[in-house]
Design a protein around this motif. Structure first.
Motif, PDB file in Angstrom:
ATOM      1  N   ALA A  16       0.419  -1.080   0.104  1.00 32.45           N
ATOM      2  CA  ALA A  16      -0.399   0.138   0.135  1.00 32.45           C
ATOM      3  C   ALA A  16       0.460   1.035   0.092  1.00 32.45           C
ATOM      4  N   ALA A  17       1.862   1.949   0.390  1.00 35.63           N
ATOM      5  CA  ALA A  17       2.582   2.444   1.265  1.00 35.63           C
ATOM      6  C   ALA A  17       3.210   2.920  -0.564  1.00 35.63           C
ATOM      7  N   ILE A  18       4.077   2.006  -0.915  1.00 30.19           N
ATOM      8  CA  ILE A  18       4.552   1.745  -2.401  1.00 30.19           C
ATOM      9  C   ILE A  18       3.551   2.368  -3.644  1.00 30.19           C
ATOM     10  N   THR A  19       2.034   1.835  -3.292  1.00 28.25           N
ATOM     11  CA  THR A  19       1.370   2.204  -4.562  1.00 28.25           C
ATOM     12  C   THR A  19       0.506   3.750  -4.147  1.00 28.25           C
ATOM     13  N   LEU A  20       0.529   3.873  -3.019  1.00 30.37           N
ATOM     14  CA  LEU A  20       0.178   4.981  -2.554  1.00 30.37           C
ATOM     15  C   LEU A  20       0.781   6.798  -3.059  1.00 30.37           C
ATOM     16  N   ARG A  21       2.656   6.042  -3.137  1.00 37.53           N
ATOM     17  CA  ARG A  21       3.425   7.294  -3.720  1.00 37.53           C
ATOM     18  C   ARG A  21       2.761   7.060  -4.739  1.00 37.53           C
ATOM     19  N   LEU A  22       2.871   5.472  -5.949  1.00 37.70           N
ATOM     20  CA  LEU A  22       2.876   5.915  -7.229  1.00 37.70           C
ATOM     21  C   LEU A  22       1.116   7.032  -7.629  1.00 37.70           C
ATOM     22  N   LEU A  23       0.393   6.231  -6.933  1.00 38.30           N
ATOM     23  CA  LEU A  23      -1.101   7.146  -6.985  1.00 38.30           C
ATOM     24  C   LEU A  23      -1.264   8.411  -7.168  1.00 38.30           C
ATOM     25  N   GLY A  24      -0.114   8.654  -6.000  1.00 39.35           N
ATOM     26  CA  GLY A  24      -0.022  10.309  -5.460  1.00 39.35           C
ATOM     27  C   GLY A  24       1.149  10.624  -6.594  1.00 39.35           C
ATOM     28  N   GLY A  25       1.466  10.334  -7.724  1.00 33.68           N
ATOM     29  CA  GLY A  25       2.812  11.095  -8.718  1.00 33.68           C
ATOM     30  C   GLY A  25       1.148  11.299  -9.557  1.00 33.68           C
ATOM     31  N   LEU A  26       0.238  10.544 -10.131  1.00 33.57           N
ATOM     32  CA  LEU A  26      -0.063  10.750 -11.078  1.00 33.57           C
ATOM     33  C   LEU A  26      -1.519  11.674 -10.170  1.00 33.57           C
ATOM     34  N   VAL A  27      -2.312  11.706  -9.400  1.00 39.28           N
ATOM     35  CA  VAL A  27      -3.104  12.420  -9.189  1.00 39.28           C
ATOM     36  C   VAL A  27      -2.512  14.064  -9.299  1.00 39.28           C
ATOM     37  N   GLY A  28      -0.916  14.417  -8.781  1.00 37.95           N
ATOM     38  CA  GLY A  28      -0.376  15.031  -8.934  1.00 37.95           C
ATOM     39  C   GLY A  28       0.202  15.822 -10.487  1.00 37.95           C
ATOM     40  N   THR A  29      -0.181  14.806 -11.200  1.00 36.20           N
ATOM     41  CA  THR A  29       0.551  15.263 -12.798  1.00 36.20           C
ATOM     42  C   THR A  29      -1.065  15.551 -13.413  1.00 36.20           C
ATOM     43  N   ALA A  30      -2.483  15.038 -12.792  1.00 32.73           N
ATOM     44  CA  ALA A  30      -3.703  15.542 -13.260  1.00 32.73           C
ATOM     45  C   ALA A  30      -3.686  16.594 -12.517  1.00 32.73           C
ATOM     46  N   GLU A  31      -3.598  16.806 -11.486  1.00 32.03           N
ATOM     47  CA  GLU A  31      -3.835  18.796 -11.168  1.00 32.03           C
ATOM     48  C   GLU A  31      -3.285  19.328 -11.776  1.00 32.03           C
ATOM     49  N   ARG A  32      -1.799  19.216 -12.073  1.00 34.05           N
ATOM     50  CA  ARG A  32      -0.876  19.965 -12.572  1.00 34.05           C
ATOM     51  C   ARG A  32      -1.465  20.804 -14.037  1.00 34.05           C
ATOM     52  N   LEU A  33      -1.925  19.402 -15.117  1.00 33.68           N
ATOM     53  CA  LEU A  33      -2.351  19.587 -16.734  1.00 33.68           C
ATOM     54  C   LEU A  33      -3.694  19.935 -16.334  1.00 33.68           C
ATOM     55  N   LEU A  34      -4.570  20.342 -14.759  1.00 31.00           N
ATOM     56  CA  LEU A  34      -6.202  20.500 -14.704  1.00 31.00           C
ATOM     57  C   LEU A  34      -5.831  22.647 -15.589  1.00 31.00           C
ATOM     58  N   LYS A  35      -4.270  22.612 -14.907  1.00 33.63           N
ATOM     59  CA  LYS A  35      -4.133  24.860 -15.555  1.00 33.63           C
ATOM     60  C   LYS A  35      -4.133  24.525 -16.621  1.00 33.63           C
ATOM     61  N   ALA A  36      -3.458  23.519 -17.478  1.00 37.76           N
ATOM     62  CA  ALA A  36      -3.142  23.735 -19.045  1.00 37.76           C
ATOM     63  C   ALA A  36      -4.562  24.298 -20.027  1.00 37.76           C
ATOM     64  N   GLU A  37      -3.382  24.996 -20.967  1.00 41.42           N
ATOM     65  CA  GLU A  37      -4.820  25.413 -21.831  1.00 41.42           C
ATOM     66  C   GLU A  37      -5.319  24.564 -22.702  1.00 41.42           C
ATOM     67  N   ASP A  38      -4.521  23.985 -23.401  1.00 48.74           N
ATOM     68  CA  ASP A  38      -5.221  22.861 -24.180  1.00 48.74           C
ATOM     69  C   ASP A  38      -5.774  21.123 -23.794  1.00 48.74           C
ATOM     70  N   ALA A  39      -7.320  21.522 -23.207  1.00 52.53           N
ATOM     71  CA  ALA A  39      -7.599  20.258 -22.402  1.00 52.53           C
ATOM     72  C   ALA A  39      -7.201  18.834 -23.209  1.00 52.53           C
ATOM     73  N   GLY A  40      -7.262  18.944 -24.544  1.00 54.62           N
ATOM     74  CA  GLY A  40      -7.272  17.469 -24.887  1.00 54.62           C
ATOM     75  C   GLY A  40      -5.883  17.017 -24.984  1.00 54.62           C
ATOM     76  N   ALA A  41      -5.015  18.320 -25.373  1.00 49.01           N
ATOM     77  CA  ALA A  41      -3.632  17.941 -25.335  1.00 49.01           C
ATOM     78  C   ALA A  41      -3.025  17.663 -23.724  1.00 49.01           C
ATOM     79  N   ALA A  42      -3.722  17.960 -22.932  1.00 48.43           N
ATOM     80  CA  ALA A  42      -3.499  18.036 -21.213  1.00 48.43           C
ATOM     81  C   ALA A  42      -3.875  16.829 -21.034  1.00 48.43           C
ATOM     82  N   LEU A  43      -5.179  15.775 -21.669  1.00 51.87           N
ATOM     83  CA  LEU A  43      -5.643  14.591 -21.275  1.00 51.87           C
ATOM     84  C   LEU A  43      -4.640  13.527 -22.303  1.00 51.87           C
ATOM     85  N   ARG A  44      -4.615  14.011 -23.311  1.00 49.07           N
ATOM     86  CA  ARG A  44      -3.556  13.375 -23.873  1.00 49.07           C
ATOM     87  C   ARG A  44      -1.560  13.219 -22.806  1.00 49.07           C
ATOM     88  N   GLU A  45      -1.467  14.048 -22.504  1.00 53.59           N
ATOM     89  CA  GLU A  45      -0.018  13.793 -22.649  1.00 53.59           C
ATOM     90  C   GLU A  45      -0.464  12.798 -20.158  1.00 53.59           C
TER      91      GLU A  45
END
Lengths: 213, 213
Positions: free
Chosen positions: B64-93
């Motif tokens: 769980a500890a390891i999985t949580l770290r990885l999941l956290g990373g993905l959540v972080g990426t998603a949150e960061r991309l939420l601010k991108a202008e081109d939402a389609g490109a953001a989703l792709r990324e």
DNA sequence: AGCTAACATGACCACCTGGTCACCTTGCTG
DNA sequence: CAGCAAGGTGACCAGGTGGTCATGTTAGCT
């Protein structure tokens, strides 16, 4: 003097047990995946553990026997659909059958998905499947029903991927895979799309589908 | 008189071992999947087995500890991309990052794909991920970059599916997933396609993404 | 330097797995 | 009906697992 070994005496008891065993194992593996123990299978079949190993020398052999039957079914389906007029529809139908088979059998998914679990015979049968599906795909390609850069191996691989997409919600929505199958179709049949990156996989472990195109 | 318990004395030795352990376990699980034994992890970290269990009371806790770290990373990426202008490109990324993460870690795939393996905390983090991705998807939807019938949960589920498609050839073609990611994009961004069948999954085990739309 | 609580250690445990084998049972044949 | 080989049985084995615990070590405080 050649010994006429064949039809000597297949004890009735034995063929009954073999059938019982295959039935129980098929069901058990489908529900629980490859980690179901040989002990449980014996129990389900109503025989002793030793009997299981008399019929199938190792767990791998039992798994292979069951996997081969399922693979054979898919190959049969693909061969039958090779005669259909509308190759695009035929491909759709094959993929539907394929994903449905995967969705109904956990062990099958695991064996197909992990080359390291596979008996030689299973690998051969997978190669046969790839070849047949390559033919199916080639026809659809010629009819302009599928984009040009899709190979038979792509299609076989997609079966596993589509099922896996829906697998986490399999309990709550057993039919969810149909949603993602349709989504895949939309990508697959997008004949106008730009070419896919990265060469297609050179076949599943053995054969190169591009040779049989 | 409240006891000032907190910053008492986190022995240097201990934090070093914890770090060693997490590093070794992350690597081992990534390569070998969840079936890697606690003994091997201890060995890799250069500590005794008992030490592993002192830091993580059970194997599930370590996973769980390891999985949580990885999941956290993905959540972080998603949150960061939420601010991108081109939402389609953001989703792709985001999807690229997601599939890449899965392709690099066998245990992660197994834990994410099988609800029965999941700690409560992991389930919560998955729900968080679904929510964030739902926001990302909603923006892409509004900008007309994605078809209207795609939800955030669809996107998260697709991550696993796309990776699984390429998994059987991972050894021979480590980058094959990019091919199928592109194929999925072609389906996903087919804004003209007819509506997908079957209601979208009502969230991954816990939350309903349609609520946060 | 010396003391102690926290930490590390590895032998140990119960459990489960695939697989074996000496022994018994039974379907078949003559 | 008798006899025997093919087949069935379940106790048993070695190996491997997650997890425990009495014992030894050591880091950090005074």
């Amino acid at each position: 003097m050649i010994e006429r070994a064949p039809a000597q005496s297949p004890r009735a008891d034995m063929v009954r047990n073999r059938h019982l065993l295959l039935t129980a194992a098929t069901e058990a593996f489908a529900e629980g995946g490859v980690d179901v123990s040989m002990g449980e299978i014996a129990q389900r079949a109503g025989v002793a553990k030793g009997t299981v190993f008399r019929h199938f020398p190792s767990k791998d052999d039992l798994l292979a026997a069951i996997t081969l039957r399922l693979l054979g079914g898919l190959v049969g389906t693909a061969e039958r659909l090779l005669k259909a007029e509308d190759a695009g529809a035929a491909l759709r139908e094959f993929m539907t059958a394929g994903v449905e088979t995967l969705a109904a059998d956990r062990a099958f998914c695991e064996v197909i998905g992990r080359p390291s679990l596979q008996h030689a015979e299973v690998r051969d049968e997978i190669a046969r499947l790839c070849d047949t599906v390559e033919a199916l795909t080639a026809r659809a390609r010629e009819q302009g029903a599928v984009r040009g850069d899709i190979t038979g191996t792509d299609v076989v691989l997609l079966l596993g991927g589509i099922h896996q997409t829906a697998a986490p919600v399999l309990d709550q929505q057993p039919q969810a895979w149909r949603r993602y199958l349709e989504l895949a179709f939309d990508g697959l049949f997008a004949t106008g799309a730009r070419a896919l990156p990265h060469h297609p996989p050179a076949g599943l472990h053995l054969t190169d589908p591009r040779q049989s195109a």
